[in-house]
Design an enzyme around this catalytic site. Structure first.
Site, PDB file in Angstrom:
ATOM      1  N   ALA A  38       0.809  -1.220   0.000  1.00  0.00           N
ATOM      2  CA  ALA A  38       0.000   0.000   0.000  1.00  0.00           C
ATOM      3  C   ALA A  38       0.839   1.265   0.000  1.00  0.00           C
ATOM      4  O   ALA A  38       0.381   2.316  -0.440  1.00  0.00           O
ATOM      5  CB  ALA A  38      -0.923  -0.004   1.219  1.00  0.00           C
ATOM      6  N   SER A  89       4.550   1.124  -0.771  1.00  0.00           N
ATOM      7  CA  SER A  89       5.723   1.011  -1.630  1.00  0.00           C
ATOM      8  C   SER A  89       5.707  -0.325  -2.353  1.00  0.00           C
ATOM      9  O   SER A  89       4.958  -1.241  -2.005  1.00  0.00           O
ATOM     10  CB  SER A  89       7.020   1.145  -0.815  1.00  0.00           C
ATOM     11  N   HIS A  93      -2.288 -12.618  -3.520  1.00  0.00           N
ATOM     12  CA  HIS A  93      -2.604 -11.858  -2.312  1.00  0.00           C
ATOM     13  C   HIS A  93      -1.388 -11.936  -1.402  1.00  0.00           C
ATOM     14  O   HIS A  93      -0.927 -13.032  -1.058  1.00  0.00           O
ATOM     15  CB  HIS A  93      -3.836 -12.423  -1.614  1.00  0.00           C
ATOM     16  N   ASP A  94      -0.847 -10.798  -1.022  1.00  0.00           N
ATOM     17  CA  ASP A  94       0.423 -10.775  -0.298  1.00  0.00           C
ATOM     18  C   ASP A  94       0.398 -11.576   0.993  1.00  0.00           C
ATOM     19  O   ASP A  94       1.418 -12.119   1.416  1.00  0.00           O
ATOM     20  CB  ASP A  94       0.902  -9.342  -0.058  1.00  0.00           C
ATOM     21  N   THR A  95      -0.767 -11.694   1.614  1.00  0.00           N
ATOM     22  CA  THR A  95      -0.852 -12.499   2.836  1.00  0.00           C
ATOM     23  C   THR A  95      -0.515 -13.957   2.547  1.00  0.00           C
ATOM     24  O   THR A  95       0.250 -14.592   3.277  1.00  0.00           O
ATOM     25  CB  THR A  95      -2.261 -12.409   3.448  1.00  0.00           C
ATOM     26  N   ASN A 122      -8.027 -10.161  10.353  1.00  0.00           N
ATOM     27  CA  ASN A 122      -7.404  -8.937   9.858  1.00  0.00           C
ATOM     28  C   ASN A 122      -7.363  -7.903  10.981  1.00  0.00           C
ATOM     29  O   ASN A 122      -8.401  -7.515  11.509  1.00  0.00           O
ATOM     30  CB  ASN A 122      -8.216  -8.364   8.691  1.00  0.00           C
ATOM     31  N   GLN A 137       2.510   3.923  10.930  1.00  0.00           N
ATOM     32  CA  GLN A 137       2.886   4.587   9.680  1.00  0.00           C
ATOM     33  C   GLN A 137       2.203   5.945   9.562  1.00  0.00           C
ATOM     34  O   GLN A 137       2.819   6.933   9.139  1.00  0.00           O
ATOM     35  CB  GLN A 137       2.513   3.702   8.485  1.00  0.00           C
ATOM     36  N   GLY A 139       7.846  -7.131   7.150  1.00  0.00           N
ATOM     37  CA  GLY A 139       8.625  -5.990   7.607  1.00  0.00           C
ATOM     38  C   GLY A 139       8.310  -5.543   9.008  1.00  0.00           C
ATOM     39  O   GLY A 139       9.158  -4.939   9.686  1.00  0.00           O
TER      40      GLY A 139
END
Length: 470
Positions: free
Chosen positions: A12, A14, A237-239, A297, A305, A404
């Site tokens: 979302a 980078s 899906h990144d998850t 979630n 952030q 991260g």
């Protein structure tokens, strides 16, 4: 010569291109390109700039040629739920509206008039989140019906970029499940549900599983890049990609994919679509090898952030962690799943207002604000794990944190303290690694994910936080 695989991992805030290879029995990573991302205001809506994103995708691919490391394959992963509609000429209709936009306000009521919330969960197993694709499409139907009337295909964000690269239209499984329109048991579109909601069945493409070779580059792109390669579907899906990167082959753990969102859960063979599961806000998302990622979630580091952004990014995340540790005794807590934190104008003020509304001490310093967020996250993790243990009828001895967010050492310590479990942190490049591993398995570098995970454990440093933590 090493064989290279390219992961394009777009988040979302980078995106980055990471080359992966196997050298001396270990997986080796090299970041070759990075770019900024974020939603932009366009005609009153929060949107993604899909044209600019694709230019970044191409620029990163060209970088491979520049450095003389040509990948044998590549795949793209992104966030979930967002999509484009294509017309008969494969042109995008309208904008790629982002999940933080308010267009879905009230759309839950519209959907539940057609299918009750309980029945919807029994069919799809997906937690109610107001940004789910089902509510976005209902908003299209109510407010922009012309687009749906003209649309011939729906492609999720990574599907669209894969289509631009190959000319092949599919809906990848892990991404499709975030729509709340997939039958959790059959692992295919719930066409009866889709028809009840008044959406055209033809919009939805064949569901393709992670690891499928989608095709080669379009001829004009081969000419532009100076080489060809396979496009292989990761868990788009990144998850799903992050969970594939968990360096463990037993089942005595829960995972946290930690980043802008914290996705906390366990892998299961079958979905849990019971009323208890729905009441506890658990979701059954698709994973690699047809697994179910049974998770919740949680707002995650989005709040930190945003706090950092409110301060004009003057502080690094490491500095914010240090300030939080200095204010460790600050007592106030917030509900990190509250929608008030989804897209506030000012996150710091929203946190203060929440504390005022709930009669708690209002944070005044950066350290107090950060402690409030981090400690609230850790306590939410504890409640969530207890809910998973109640649903699965078993306990888990440890937590694996990938992504991260694992760099937030103070949060890792709080998580061990709050849950009373061992916390294993790493790899922090979990999503890109999972993307690359799916490509490697498809190519035959590993026989299965168990063999790949064994190498992950040897390849990356895993830091362990034991409890109690003081």
């Amino acid at each position: 010569m090493p064989v290279y695989y390219l992961a394009v991992d777009i988040g979302a805030s980078s995106g980055r291109h990471i080359l992966g290879s196997i050298e001396d029995g270990k997986i080796v990573l090299e970041e070759i390109y990075r770019f900024q991302n974020g939603m932009i205001k366009k005609d009153g809506r929060l949107c993604w700039d899909h044209r600019k994103l694709f230019e970044h995708i191409k620029n990163g691919i060209k970088k491979c040629k520049e450095i003389g490391k040509i990948p044998i394959s590549m795949g793209i992963d992104t966030w979930g739920v967002d999509y484009v509609l294509l017309d008969e000429n494969d042109e995008v209709l309208g904008d790629m509206v982002g999940y933080r936009d308010s267009r879905t306000d009230g759309m839950d009521e519209e959907v539940y008039r057609i299918i009750p919330e309980k029945e919807l969960y029994e069919r799809t197993g997906i937690e109610k989140m107001m940004f789910n694709t089902i509510f976005q499409l209902m908003s299209e139907k109510k407010h922009s019906p012309g687009y749906l009337d003209r649309a011939k295909a729906l492609l999720f964000v990574p599907d669209y970029f894969h289509f631009l690269l190959t000319g092949v239209k599919v809906n990848e499984y892990t991404e499709a499940t975030t729509s709340q329109l997939v039958d959790a048991h059959e692992r295919n579109w719930d066409y009866e549900l889709i028809e009840k909601l008044g959406f055209e069945k033809e919009l939805f493409q064949r569901i393709a599983m992670p690891g499928e070779k989608l095709g080669k580059l379009r001829p004009h792109l081969v000419e532009e890049f100076g080489f060809d390669m396979d496009i292989v579907l990761p868990c788009t899906h990144d998850t799903g990609s992050a969970i594939l990167a968990v360096p463990a082959n037993d089942d005595d753990y829960a995972f946290i994919s930690s980043g802008t969102w914290s996705l906390l859960g366990v892998e299961r063979d079958t979905p849990d679509c019971t009323e208890l599961s729905r009441a506890n806000d658990f979701t059954n998302e698709g994973g690699y090898d047809s697994k179910i990622c049974y998770l919740r979630n949680i707002m995650g580091l989005w709040m930190i952030q945003s706090v950092r952004h409110n301060l004009d990014d003057r502080y690094s995340f490491a500095e914010i962690c240090d300030r939080a540790a200095e204010a460790d005794s600050f007592p106030s807590r917030v509900d990190v799943t509250d929608n008030c934190f989804m897209a506030p104008d000012n996150m710091i003020e929203e946190i203060k207002n929440y504390c005022r509304r709930t009669g708690q001490q209002v944070p005044e310093t950066l350290g107090e604000t950060a402690t409030c967020v981090y400690a609230s996250l850790a306590e939410c993790y504890d409640r969530t794990i207890k809910g998973i243990e109640a649903s699965t009828g078993r306990t888990y001895s440890r937590i694996h944190i990938v992504g991260g967010g694992g760099n937030a050492e103070y949060l890792n310590k709080l998580t061990a303290r709050a849950t009373g479990k061992e916390v294993h942190v790493g790899p922090t490049e979990g999503t890109a690694i999972g993307n690359i591993v799916a490509q490697m398995i498809s190519r035959g570098a590993f026989s299965d994910k168990e063999e790949a995970r064994n190498m992950l454990h040897r390849s990356f440093d895993i830091k362990v936080y034991h409890y109690p933590v003081r």
